[in-house]
Design a protein around this motif. Sequence first.
Motif, PDB file in Angstrom:
ATOM      1  N   GLY A 187      92.106 -15.915 -18.274  1.00 34.58           N
ATOM      2  CA  GLY A 187      90.766 -16.376 -18.585  1.00 34.58           C
ATOM      3  C   GLY A 187      90.165 -17.349 -17.601  1.00 34.58           C
ATOM      4  O   GLY A 187      89.040 -17.837 -17.809  1.00 34.58           O
ATOM      5  N   TYR A 188      90.864 -17.622 -16.496  1.00 31.96           N
ATOM      6  CA  TYR A 188      90.346 -18.564 -15.513  1.00 31.96           C
ATOM      7  C   TYR A 188      89.364 -17.889 -14.555  1.00 31.96           C
ATOM      8  O   TYR A 188      89.528 -16.711 -14.209  1.00 31.96           O
ATOM      9  N   ARG A 189      88.379 -18.633 -14.170  1.00 26.97           N
ATOM     10  CA  ARG A 189      87.498 -18.242 -13.074  1.00 26.97           C
ATOM     11  C   ARG A 189      88.106 -18.787 -11.793  1.00 26.97           C
ATOM     12  O   ARG A 189      88.244 -20.007 -11.646  1.00 26.97           O
ATOM     13  N   CYS A 190      88.500 -17.914 -10.897  1.00 26.71           N
ATOM     14  CA  CYS A 190      89.127 -18.319  -9.645  1.00 26.71           C
ATOM     15  C   CYS A 190      88.165 -18.069  -8.494  1.00 26.71           C
ATOM     16  O   CYS A 190      87.710 -16.941  -8.293  1.00 26.71           O
ATOM     17  N   ILE A 191      87.868 -19.117  -7.759  1.00 25.83           N
ATOM     18  CA  ILE A 191      86.953 -19.014  -6.619  1.00 25.83           C
ATOM     19  C   ILE A 191      87.731 -19.335  -5.356  1.00 25.83           C
ATOM     20  O   ILE A 191      88.289 -20.424  -5.218  1.00 25.83           O
ATOM     21  N   GLY A 192      87.785 -18.387  -4.452  1.00 23.82           N
ATOM     22  CA  GLY A 192      88.433 -18.601  -3.167  1.00 23.82           C
ATOM     23  C   GLY A 192      87.394 -18.648  -2.066  1.00 23.82           C
ATOM     24  O   GLY A 192      86.606 -17.713  -1.920  1.00 23.82           O
ATOM     25  N   MET A 193      87.376 -19.735  -1.311  1.00 28.21           N
ATOM     26  CA  MET A 193      86.444 -19.820  -0.177  1.00 28.21           C
ATOM     27  C   MET A 193      87.232 -19.840   1.124  1.00 28.21           C
ATOM     28  O   MET A 193      88.322 -20.410   1.200  1.00 28.21           O
ATOM     29  N   ASP A 194      86.689 -19.176   2.115  1.00 33.24           N
ATOM     30  CA  ASP A 194      87.250 -19.226   3.464  1.00 33.24           C
ATOM     31  C   ASP A 194      86.597 -20.385   4.211  1.00 33.24           C
ATOM     32  O   ASP A 194      85.371 -20.427   4.342  1.00 33.24           O
ATOM     33  N   MET A 195      87.404 -21.307   4.698  1.00 35.47           N
ATOM     34  CA  MET A 195      86.838 -22.374   5.510  1.00 35.47           C
ATOM     35  C   MET A 195      86.192 -21.790   6.762  1.00 35.47           C
ATOM     36  O   MET A 195      86.577 -20.711   7.231  1.00 35.47           O
ATOM     37  N   ARG A 196      85.220 -22.494   7.276  1.00 31.21           N
ATOM     38  CA  ARG A 196      84.579 -22.043   8.516  1.00 31.21           C
ATOM     39  C   ARG A 196      85.652 -21.788   9.570  1.00 31.21           C
ATOM     40  O   ARG A 196      86.626 -22.522   9.699  1.00 31.21           O
ATOM     41  N   GLY A 197      85.463 -20.697  10.297  1.00 30.65           N
ATOM     42  CA  GLY A 197      86.414 -20.351  11.344  1.00 30.65           C
ATOM     43  C   GLY A 197      87.540 -19.460  10.877  1.00 30.65           C
ATOM     44  O   GLY A 197      88.336 -18.998  11.698  1.00 30.65           O
ATOM     45  N   VAL A 205      75.459 -21.235  10.059  1.00 32.51           N
ATOM     46  CA  VAL A 205      76.834 -21.092   9.568  1.00 32.51           C
ATOM     47  C   VAL A 205      76.824 -20.715   8.093  1.00 32.51           C
ATOM     48  O   VAL A 205      76.247 -21.431   7.260  1.00 32.51           O
ATOM     49  N   LYS A 206      77.489 -19.614   7.763  1.00 26.79           N
ATOM     50  CA  LYS A 206      77.646 -19.179   6.376  1.00 26.79           C
ATOM     51  C   LYS A 206      79.131 -19.138   6.021  1.00 26.79           C
ATOM     52  O   LYS A 206      79.964 -18.743   6.833  1.00 26.79           O
ATOM     53  N   ILE A 207      79.426 -19.542   4.808  1.00 26.36           N
ATOM     54  CA  ILE A 207      80.788 -19.591   4.291  1.00 26.36           C
ATOM     55  C   ILE A 207      80.979 -18.452   3.288  1.00 26.36           C
ATOM     56  O   ILE A 207      80.144 -18.253   2.396  1.00 26.36           O
ATOM     57  N   TYR A 208      82.097 -17.740   3.430  1.00 29.05           N
ATOM     58  CA  TYR A 208      82.408 -16.652   2.513  1.00 29.05           C
ATOM     59  C   TYR A 208      83.117 -17.187   1.275  1.00 29.05           C
ATOM     60  O   TYR A 208      84.045 -17.992   1.375  1.00 29.05           O
ATOM     61  N   VAL A 209      82.659 -16.716   0.120  1.00 34.13           N
ATOM     62  CA  VAL A 209      83.239 -17.126  -1.152  1.00 34.13           C
ATOM     63  C   VAL A 209      83.492 -15.886  -2.002  1.00 34.13           C
ATOM     64  O   VAL A 209      82.599 -15.046  -2.170  1.00 34.13           O
ATOM     65  N   ASN A 210      84.698 -15.776  -2.527  1.00 36.94           N
ATOM     66  CA  ASN A 210      85.046 -14.695  -3.451  1.00 36.94           C
ATOM     67  C   ASN A 210      85.172 -15.306  -4.845  1.00 36.94           C
ATOM     68  O   ASN A 210      86.109 -16.048  -5.129  1.00 36.94           O
ATOM     69  N   ASP A 211      84.209 -15.007  -5.697  1.00 36.53           N
ATOM     70  CA  ASP A 211      84.119 -15.574  -7.048  1.00 36.53           C
ATOM     71  C   ASP A 211      84.672 -14.543  -8.025  1.00 36.53           C
ATOM     72  O   ASP A 211      84.010 -13.569  -8.368  1.00 36.53           O
ATOM     73  N   ILE A 212      85.906 -14.758  -8.460  1.00 36.78           N
ATOM     74  CA  ILE A 212      86.614 -13.796  -9.296  1.00 36.78           C
ATOM     75  C   ILE A 212      86.521 -14.230 -10.755  1.00 36.78           C
ATOM     76  O   ILE A 212      86.867 -15.359 -11.090  1.00 36.78           O
ATOM     77  N   GLY A 253      84.733 -16.664 -16.533  1.00 34.81           N
ATOM     78  CA  GLY A 253      85.936 -17.332 -17.027  1.00 34.81           C
ATOM     79  C   GLY A 253      85.633 -18.679 -17.647  1.00 34.81           C
ATOM     80  O   GLY A 253      84.632 -19.333 -17.331  1.00 34.81           O
ATOM     81  N   SER A 254      86.516 -19.119 -18.543  1.00 39.00           N
ATOM     82  CA  SER A 254      86.243 -20.327 -19.320  1.00 39.00           C
ATOM     83  C   SER A 254      86.435 -21.603 -18.515  1.00 39.00           C
ATOM     84  O   SER A 254      85.728 -22.590 -18.723  1.00 39.00           O
ATOM     85  N   LYS A 255      87.400 -21.621 -17.595  1.00 41.84           N
ATOM     86  CA  LYS A 255      87.648 -22.787 -16.747  1.00 41.84           C
ATOM     87  C   LYS A 255      87.729 -22.343 -15.295  1.00 41.84           C
ATOM     88  O   LYS A 255      88.247 -21.266 -15.001  1.00 41.84           O
ATOM     89  N   THR A 256      87.243 -23.181 -14.388  1.00 42.26           N
ATOM     90  CA  THR A 256      87.094 -22.790 -12.989  1.00 42.26           C
ATOM     91  C   THR A 256      88.057 -23.546 -12.090  1.00 42.26           C
ATOM     92  O   THR A 256      88.193 -24.775 -12.203  1.00 42.26           O
ATOM     93  N   ILE A 257      88.710 -22.799 -11.197  1.00 42.83           N
ATOM     94  CA  ILE A 257      89.539 -23.389 -10.144  1.00 42.83           C
ATOM     95  C   ILE A 257      88.975 -22.930  -8.807  1.00 42.83           C
ATOM     96  O   ILE A 257      88.847 -21.727  -8.560  1.00 42.83           O
ATOM     97  N   LEU A 258      88.633 -23.873  -7.956  1.00 38.40           N
ATOM     98  CA  LEU A 258      88.165 -23.580  -6.600  1.00 38.40           C
ATOM     99  C   LEU A 258      89.331 -23.821  -5.649  1.00 38.40           C
ATOM    100  O   LEU A 258      89.839 -24.937  -5.553  1.00 38.40           O
ATOM    101  N   PHE A 259      89.762 -22.758  -4.971  1.00 34.84           N
ATOM    102  CA  PHE A 259      90.925 -22.812  -4.090  1.00 34.84           C
ATOM    103  C   PHE A 259      90.489 -23.009  -2.636  1.00 34.84           C
ATOM    104  O   PHE A 259      89.640 -22.261  -2.120  1.00 34.84           O
ATOM    105  N   ILE A 260      91.116 -23.979  -1.967  1.00 35.85           N
ATOM    106  CA  ILE A 260      90.884 -24.214  -0.540  1.00 35.85           C
ATOM    107  C   ILE A 260      92.193 -23.917   0.186  1.00 35.85           C
ATOM    108  O   ILE A 260      93.209 -24.590  -0.034  1.00 35.85           O
ATOM    109  N   HIS A 261      92.182 -22.930   1.042  1.00 29.80           N
ATOM    110  CA  HIS A 261      93.398 -22.442   1.695  1.00 29.80           C
ATOM    111  C   HIS A 261      93.853 -23.371   2.814  1.00 29.80           C
ATOM    112  O   HIS A 261      93.119 -24.236   3.296  1.00 29.80           O
ATOM    113  N   GLY A 262      95.074 -23.150   3.235  1.00 34.50           N
ATOM    114  CA  GLY A 262      95.633 -23.894   4.349  1.00 34.50           C
ATOM    115  C   GLY A 262      95.448 -23.177   5.677  1.00 34.50           C
ATOM    116  O   GLY A 262      95.005 -22.030   5.740  1.00 34.50           O
TER     117      GLY A 262
END
Length: 269
Positions: free
Chosen positions: A50-60, A11-18, A22-31
């Motif tokens: 200036g934020y580092r935004c990381i969006g990950m797709d939950m498995r599935g 199982v691999k999880i997709y992550v988009n590291d935008i 960036g100086s501060k990081t927010i990791l977003f978990i979708h609904g």
Amino acid sequence: MEHWIRVEPNVKIYVNDINPLGSKTILFIHGWPANHQMFEYQYNQLVPMGYRCIGMDMRGYGNSDKPLEGYGYNRLADDIRCVIGALGLQDITLGGHSTGGAVAVRYMARHQGYGVSKLALFAAAVPSVIQRPGFPYGTTREAIEQIIQATYDDRPKMLHDFGEIFFYRKVSQPFSDWFFQLGLEAASWSTIAVSKAWLEEELFNDLPRIQVPTLILHGVHDQVCFFPLAEAQHQGIRNSVLIPFENSGHGLFYDERDKFNLELSRFAK
């Protein structure tokens, strides 16, 4: 920058590291039942700030692998731990919408908030999606069972109907079509499995274990996770702040996106 992070042997999880610098990081978990793309209206404003935004797709969901199992909150929280570890994240804001908020809460309790200095909950499905003894504020078990059956019978219609109650403000037809497609990108079995998890999972005991500052953003007109859930979160989490969104439903990240982005940016500094 795109990553596929292995969380289990198959199982691999997709992550988009935008904006990785960036100086501060927010990791977003979708609904449910969308994917990280639902936060594009956050990325577009927060990244230039200036934020580092990381969006990950939950498995599935989205671009992540879609195994037949692993959709309980514990496993989904463990996937977040793998992502945080693989990217070497520290001192981040962990933000979760709806079911993603529930998984974020489980992560904080199960993994002692590893790497996380702040928690942000957006219309979170916490502490329980459904009504339980002593907690009359969720939706009914029957309503969730109807969603599950509708997914078995006609998943596109179920997604269409869910989209109809998602936003408080009227959205354009092209936007509605786009949001609908996000749900279709999920596997049918993961859509069903997470729906079934709502019937079993509860987070009453997780809330007191959260030790970091917590921002709770919730639409007053939410028809999916009713506003009293936010009040229960605020009561259960020490050092939490609740900000009601008076003109939002479940999709407050779009209904009142300017206010949403302002409050989140202030909090994540």
